[in-house]
Design a protein around this motif. Structure first.
Motif, mmCIF file in Angstrom:
data_model
loop_
_atom_site.group_PDB
_atom_site.id
_atom_site.type_symbol
_atom_site.label_atom_id
_atom_site.label_comp_id
_atom_site.label_asym_id
_atom_site.label_seq_id
_atom_site.Cartn_x
_atom_site.Cartn_y
_atom_site.Cartn_z
ATOM 1 N N TRP A 1 0.807 -1.260 -0.097
ATOM 2 C CA TRP A 1 -0.119 -0.125 0.093
ATOM 3 C C TRP A 1 0.848 1.505 0.034
ATOM 4 O O TRP A 1 2.209 1.347 0.622
ATOM 5 C CB TRP A 1 -0.882 -0.087 1.153
ATOM 6 N N VAL A 2 0.330 2.244 -0.690
ATOM 7 C CA VAL A 2 0.836 3.551 -0.769
ATOM 8 C C VAL A 2 0.347 4.827 -0.154
ATOM 9 O O VAL A 2 -1.047 4.744 -0.442
ATOM 10 C CB VAL A 2 1.060 3.710 -2.312
ATOM 11 N N SER A 3 0.828 5.797 0.199
ATOM 12 C CA SER A 3 0.340 6.754 0.658
ATOM 13 C C SER A 3 1.190 7.997 -0.103
ATOM 14 O O SER A 3 2.372 8.088 0.034
ATOM 15 C CB SER A 3 0.250 7.300 2.141
ATOM 16 N N ILE A 4 0.407 8.983 -0.651
ATOM 17 C CA ILE A 4 1.091 10.255 -1.256
ATOM 18 C C ILE A 4 0.514 11.392 -0.580
ATOM 19 O O ILE A 4 -0.569 11.703 -0.364
ATOM 20 C CB ILE A 4 0.588 10.250 -2.792
ATOM 21 N N ILE A 5 1.449 12.181 -0.222
ATOM 22 C CA ILE A 5 1.272 13.630 0.265
ATOM 23 C C ILE A 5 1.801 14.601 -0.831
ATOM 24 O O ILE A 5 2.631 14.850 -1.247
ATOM 25 C CB ILE A 5 2.049 13.921 1.501
#
Length: 313
Positions: free
Chosen positions: A305-309
């Motif tokens: 899983w990836v989180s992008i800010i």
């Protein structure tokens, strides 16, 4: 009451959309059995520990299980669930084996057994999530405790996408920030934002049960006056708000639909924290954010899983 357990053998990528389908179909509980849970380094979950039985898990893929009351509409409900899951391929979601099995269970077996696996979990430097039925004493004076009642309809707050979201909020939030939570679910990100310093959160979800769940969990954490929970389709029709931060832990396919609205509602220099993005969709989301005018600040990953800010420059 008699209950029927529906078990879908699928992929990690399809877990969240299938869980949503099951919930919307009237499921009174969702269980995710991923064999990777037996292999992962527990340090990555800040000490989360439980004993797992390998016989409960598939050799490959993931089991998603839900519980439906046995009634005259059961067969129609199950057929509808099967069709909705099959339709996920039109959104380019890999549903894997997609084998569906049905079995009967006693209410007592599923309604309480799952609770033994849900213990207090430290998911970031400051934040620990505890279930309402567990006693817990803070370890540090600055520890932030989130009391959560998942109600069997939403996650327990320990999924990688939630952990990535809360860790990002903790790193970037400022005192008295105004936050918008899109797709609030249990309300855990809204509550976390307030407890980490935000002044107010507007929490939106299309599901009225999610709206109520957010209200309940805000009340459990005594922040109900600072979390405004509303039923809404993403950010459609939302105006006259200017946020310091927008958070959204949904799916890549949904995030790309409202990046323009997120940009519109953020202050200059404001941050859009997105999660729920499977690794294979990372570049698609990044591209859409940049097309809306955002600058990518961080890309973080946990498992698949990836989180992008992204920042409104």
């Amino acid at each position: 009451m008699k209950w029927s357990e529906i078990c879908i053998h699928t992929t990690n990528e399809a877990v969240e959309p299938i869980s949503n389908i099951l919930h919307e179909s009237g499921a009174s509980g969702v269980v995710i059995e991923d064999p990777q849970d037996m292999l992962k380094e527990r340090d990555s979950f800040f000490g989360e520990v439980y004993e797992l039985n390998p016989d409960d898990y598939p050799k490959e893929g993931v089991y998603v299980k839900a519980y439906l009351p046995v009634n005259s509409f059961l067969s129609e409900t199950i057929e509808g669930i099967k069709q909705s899951i099959t339709n996920l391929v039109t959104y380019d979601i890999n549903i894997g084996t997609n084998k569906v099995t049905i079995s009967e269970v006693n209410e007592e077996d599923w309604s309480t057994a799952w609770k033994k696996y849900y213990k207090p979990v430290k998911i970031s430097e400051k934040v620990t999530i505890i279930p309402t039925w567990e006693e817990y004493e803070p370890v540090k004076s600055d520890e932030v405790i989130i009391e959560l009642d998942p109600g069997m309809a939403f996650g327990t707050g320990t999924h990688p996408t939630t952990i990535l979201s809360i860790q990002a909020i903790e790193r970037h939030i400022h005192k008295d920030d105004f936050v918008i939570d899109v797709g609030s679910g249990s309300g855990v990100l809204s509550v976390a934002s307030i407890l980490l310093g935000a002044k107010k959160v507007y929490a939106y979800d299309l599901d009225d049960i999610a709206v109520k769940s957010t209200e309940i969990n805000a009340g459990l954490n005594r922040v109900e006056n600072k979390v405004i929970s509303r039923q809404n389709d993403l950010l459609d029709g939302v105006a006259d708000l200017e946020a310091d931060m927008i958070v959204s832990n949904i799916l890549a396919e949904i995030i790309v639909r409202f990046t323009d609205d997120a940009y519109r509602l953020l202050k200059k220099g404001g941050l859009f924290i997105t999660s729920g993005i499977i690794q294979g969709k990372k570049n698609e989301v990044k591209q859409r954010l940049e097309e809306s005018g955002f600058t990518i600040v961080e890309v973080n990953q946990m498992e698949d899983w990836v989180s992008i800010i992204a920042e409104k420059s």
